[in-house]
Design a protein around this motif. Structure first.
Motif, PDB file in Angstrom:
ATOM      1  N   GLN A 114       0.844  -1.102   0.037  1.00 10.22           N
ATOM      2  CA  GLN A 114       0.012   0.051  -0.161  1.00 10.22           C
ATOM      3  C   GLN A 114       0.864   1.124   0.027  1.00 10.22           C
ATOM      4  OE1 GLN A 114      -3.800  -1.077   2.581  1.00 10.22           O
ATOM      5  NE2 GLN A 114      -2.105  -0.733   3.709  1.00 10.22           N
ATOM      6  N   GLU A 167      -0.429   4.145   0.496  1.00 10.80           N
ATOM      7  CA  GLU A 167      -1.160   5.175   1.406  1.00 10.80           C
ATOM      8  C   GLU A 167      -1.793   4.560   2.464  1.00 10.80           C
ATOM      9  OE1 GLU A 167      -3.718   7.581  -0.807  1.00 10.80           O
ATOM     10  OE2 GLU A 167      -2.127   7.861  -2.366  1.00 10.80           O
ATOM     11  N   GLY A 168      -1.244   3.460   2.860  1.00 14.12           N
ATOM     12  CA  GLY A 168      -1.986   2.597   4.004  1.00 14.12           C
ATOM     13  C   GLY A 168      -1.862   3.435   5.190  1.00 14.12           C
ATOM     14  N   HIS A 169      -2.924   3.238   5.987  1.00 13.21           N
ATOM     15  CA  HIS A 169      -3.048   4.328   7.291  1.00 13.21           C
ATOM     16  C   HIS A 169      -4.059   3.728   8.152  1.00 13.21           C
ATOM     17  CE1 HIS A 169      -6.681   4.822   4.598  1.00 13.21           C
ATOM     18  NE2 HIS A 169      -7.120   5.445   5.513  1.00 13.21           N
ATOM     19  N   GLY A 170      -4.039   4.289   9.313  1.00 16.18           N
ATOM     20  CA  GLY A 170      -5.063   4.120  10.532  1.00 16.18           C
ATOM     21  C   GLY A 170      -5.726   5.173  10.626  1.00 16.18           C
ATOM     22  N   ASN A 222      -2.369   8.639  10.902  1.00 19.55           N
ATOM     23  CA  ASN A 222      -1.391   7.585  11.267  1.00 19.55           C
ATOM     24  C   ASN A 222      -1.247   6.926  10.010  1.00 19.55           C
ATOM     25  OD1 ASN A 222      -1.406   7.808  14.107  1.00 19.55           O
ATOM     26  ND2 ASN A 222      -2.353   6.044  14.503  1.00 19.55           N
ATOM     27  N   TRP A 280       0.530   3.425   8.141  1.00 21.72           N
ATOM     28  CA  TRP A 280       0.697   2.108   8.562  1.00 21.72           C
ATOM     29  C   TRP A 280       1.775   1.518   7.352  1.00 21.72           C
ATOM     30  CZ3 TRP A 280      -0.315  -0.966  12.308  1.00 21.72           C
ATOM     31  CH2 TRP A 280      -0.113  -2.448  12.191  1.00 21.72           C
ATOM     32  N   LEU A 291      -2.470  -7.514   4.274  1.00 23.05           N
ATOM     33  CA  LEU A 291      -2.763  -6.149   4.345  1.00 23.05           C
ATOM     34  C   LEU A 291      -4.374  -6.418   3.495  1.00 23.05           C
ATOM     35  CD1 LEU A 291       0.052  -4.398   2.553  1.00 23.05           C
ATOM     36  CD2 LEU A 291      -0.715  -4.005   5.036  1.00 23.05           C
ATOM     37  N   VAL A 292      -5.258  -6.192   4.286  1.00 24.70           N
ATOM     38  CA  VAL A 292      -6.777  -6.959   3.829  1.00 24.70           C
ATOM     39  C   VAL A 292      -7.784  -5.811   4.364  1.00 24.70           C
ATOM     40  CG1 VAL A 292      -7.075  -8.401   5.518  1.00 24.70           C
ATOM     41  CG2 VAL A 292      -8.245  -8.817   3.535  1.00 24.70           C
ATOM     42  N   ASP A 343      -6.358  -3.012  18.404  1.00 22.82           N
ATOM     43  CA  ASP A 343      -5.027  -3.527  18.187  1.00 22.82           C
ATOM     44  C   ASP A 343      -4.868  -5.059  18.900  1.00 22.82           C
ATOM     45  OD1 ASP A 343      -4.716  -1.240  16.962  1.00 22.82           O
ATOM     46  OD2 ASP A 343      -3.159  -0.608  18.551  1.00 22.82           O
ATOM     47  N   LYS A 387       3.168  -4.659  19.378  1.00 25.38           N
ATOM     48  CA  LYS A 387       1.932  -4.472  18.311  1.00 25.38           C
ATOM     49  C   LYS A 387       2.279  -5.512  17.092  1.00 25.38           C
ATOM     50  CE  LYS A 387      -0.638  -0.962  15.989  1.00 25.38           C
ATOM     51  NZ  LYS A 387      -1.416   0.359  16.040  1.00 25.38           N
ATOM     52  N   GLY A 430      -2.886  -3.774  13.500  1.00 25.18           N
ATOM     53  CA  GLY A 430      -3.694  -2.641  13.622  1.00 25.18           C
ATOM     54  C   GLY A 430      -4.967  -2.894  12.774  1.00 25.18           C
ATOM     55  N   ASP A 431      -5.851  -2.124  13.094  1.00 20.73           N
ATOM     56  CA  ASP A 431      -7.204  -2.132  12.158  1.00 20.73           C
ATOM     57  C   ASP A 431      -7.862  -0.909  12.200  1.00 20.73           C
ATOM     58  OD1 ASP A 431     -10.254  -2.460  13.009  1.00 20.73           O
ATOM     59  OD2 ASP A 431      -8.918  -3.145  14.675  1.00 20.73           O
ATOM     60  N   LEU A 432      -8.382  -0.648  11.071  1.00 15.97           N
ATOM     61  CA  LEU A 432      -9.227   0.498  10.747  1.00 15.97           C
ATOM     62  C   LEU A 432     -10.530   0.008  10.274  1.00 15.97           C
ATOM     63  CD1 LEU A 432      -9.226   3.713  10.227  1.00 15.97           C
ATOM     64  CD2 LEU A 432      -8.702   3.137   7.977  1.00 15.97           C
ATOM     65  N   GLY A 451     -10.615  -3.138   7.880  1.00 19.72           N
ATOM     66  CA  GLY A 451      -9.240  -3.245   7.270  1.00 19.72           C
ATOM     67  C   GLY A 451      -8.242  -3.676   8.551  1.00 19.72           C
ATOM     68  N   ILE A 452      -7.222  -4.416   8.071  1.00 15.77           N
ATOM     69  CA  ILE A 452      -6.235  -4.880   9.031  1.00 15.77           C
ATOM     70  C   ILE A 452      -5.018  -5.256   8.406  1.00 15.77           C
ATOM     71  CG2 ILE A 452      -7.130  -7.305   9.094  1.00 15.77           C
ATOM     72  CD1 ILE A 452      -6.437  -7.359  12.213  1.00 15.77           C
TER      73      ILE A 452
HETATM   74  C1  BTN Z   1      -3.578   1.395  13.116  1.00 15.72           C
HETATM   75  O1  BTN Z   1      -2.806   2.369  13.021  1.00 15.72           O
HETATM   76  O2  BTN Z   1      -3.141   0.653  14.021  1.00 15.72           O
HETATM   77  C2  BTN Z   1      -4.495   0.925  12.075  1.00 15.72           C
HETATM   78  C3  BTN Z   1      -3.737   0.430  10.725  1.00 15.72           C
HETATM   79  C4  BTN Z   1      -4.422  -0.160   9.919  1.00 15.72           C
HETATM   80  C5  BTN Z   1      -3.932  -0.558   8.768  1.00 15.72           C
HETATM   81  C6  BTN Z   1      -4.658  -1.453   7.652  1.00 15.72           C
HETATM   82  S1  BTN Z   1      -3.828  -2.271   6.310  1.00 15.72           S
HETATM   83  C7  BTN Z   1      -5.058  -2.590   5.614  1.00 15.72           C
HETATM   84  C8  BTN Z   1      -6.075  -1.447   5.488  1.00 15.72           C
HETATM   85  N1  BTN Z   1      -5.902  -0.565   4.704  1.00 15.72           N
HETATM   86  C9  BTN Z   1      -5.381   0.811   5.152  1.00 15.72           C
HETATM   87  O3  BTN Z   1      -4.975   1.689   4.795  1.00 15.72           O
HETATM   88  N2  BTN Z   1      -5.531   0.471   6.516  1.00 15.72           N
HETATM   89  C10 BTN Z   1      -5.948  -0.769   7.081  1.00 15.72           C
END
Ligand code: BTN
Length: 247
Positions: free
Chosen positions: A44, A46-49, A53, A55, A64-65, A107, A114, A117-119, A135-136
């Motif tokens: 990803q 732009e993976g984010h929480g 935040n 990721w 990553l799902v 979490d 850790k 992490g999930d969103l 998402g996790i």
């Molecule tokens: C955290 O910051 O703890 C939460 C992070 C969540 C990351 C997952 S990875 C798959 C999905 N896609 C994203 O952009 N975020 C979630």
């Protein structure tokens, strides 16, 4: 059937973002999204929480799902969904590692570090949840993390074993589908399992609570999923997500 539910897309900005777009489009004439659909990727950009935040996940190493669910429950009960997701994920991971706990709210920690992490993002229709994108990111094979990430770990670091993200998702998805009806039929047991594995439950820990650094003891959660703690003076305080920092 199952193969239609698990969709892999190579190198995308974020599984949550893309699945949210697909879901939105499905309600305005796009292709429909079946419940339990899962979109996963190897990288990803732009993976984010929550909030800003980021990721961090090395290419091809981890899971990553994002899953699409239709919980059909009132918005006011959304924490029951979070409990189901956290509890089921924790139980799945505990097949591979010891000391797996849930750090409030969602979490997954292994031996105090850790692992995942999930969103979770709910879309409402009136006072009900229309659909949920959960998402996790689960660290499977990564053996190095940037210094700024607080207390990270992976299943490889904990067990010395390598995990195939595709097989891992396949089995994890089975358990999520199997246990989904607990949201409606088994709430008391869900809550019990959540509290039984809550990180630092009934232990003295150091926190910043509404701006003040102090020792306190986690005692439980309220009906809305807010964290309840007992301060050193014996006072019970209730914290929402932005009101507490674990130190
Ligand atoms: C955290 O910051 O703890 C939460 C992070 C969540 C990351 C997952 S990875 C798959 C999905 N896609 C994203 O952009 N975020 C979630």
């Amino acid at each position: 059937m199952k193969d239609n539910l698990l969709k892999f897309r190579h190198n995308i900005p974020s599984t949550n973002k893309l699945l949210s777009e697909i879901a939105r489009n499905s309600f305005v004439g796009g292709e429909s999204v079946p419940p339990f659909f899962a979109l996963y990727t190897d990288f990803q950009s732009e993976g984010h929480g929550m909030g800003n935040n980021k990721w961090f996940s090395e290419k091809g190493k981890n899971l990553l799902v994002s899953f699409y669910f239709e919980p059909g429950i009132p918005a006011a009960e959304q924490f029951v969904f979070n409990q189901y997701f956290a509890v089921t994920t924790r139980r799945f991971i505990s097949q591979f590692a010891g000391s797996v706990s849930i750090k409030w709210p969602n979490d997954i920690y292994v031996a105090g570090k850790k692992l995942a992490g999930d969103l979770t993002e709910h879309t409402l229709s009136g006072d009900h949840i229309k659909y949920t994108i959960a998402g996790i990111g689960i660290n499977l094979n990564q053996d190095w993390f940037p210094e700024e990430i607080p207390h990270p770990t992976s299943l490889f670091l904990e067990t010395g074993q390598q995990f195939d993200p595709h097989q891992f998702l396949h089995d994890y998805h089975d358990l999520l589908v199997r246990d989904f009806n607990r949201i409606t039929t088994d709430r008391a047991a869900l809550q019990k399992e959540y509290l039984a594995h809550l990180y630092q439950m009934n232990e003295v820990g150091r926190y910043i609570i509404t701006g003040k650094e102090q020792y306190a003891t986690i005692r439980g959660i309220d009906h809305f999923g807010r964290l309840q703690l007992e301060t050193e003076r014996g006072q019970l305080v209730t914290c929402g997500f932005k009101e507490i920092v674990f130190l």
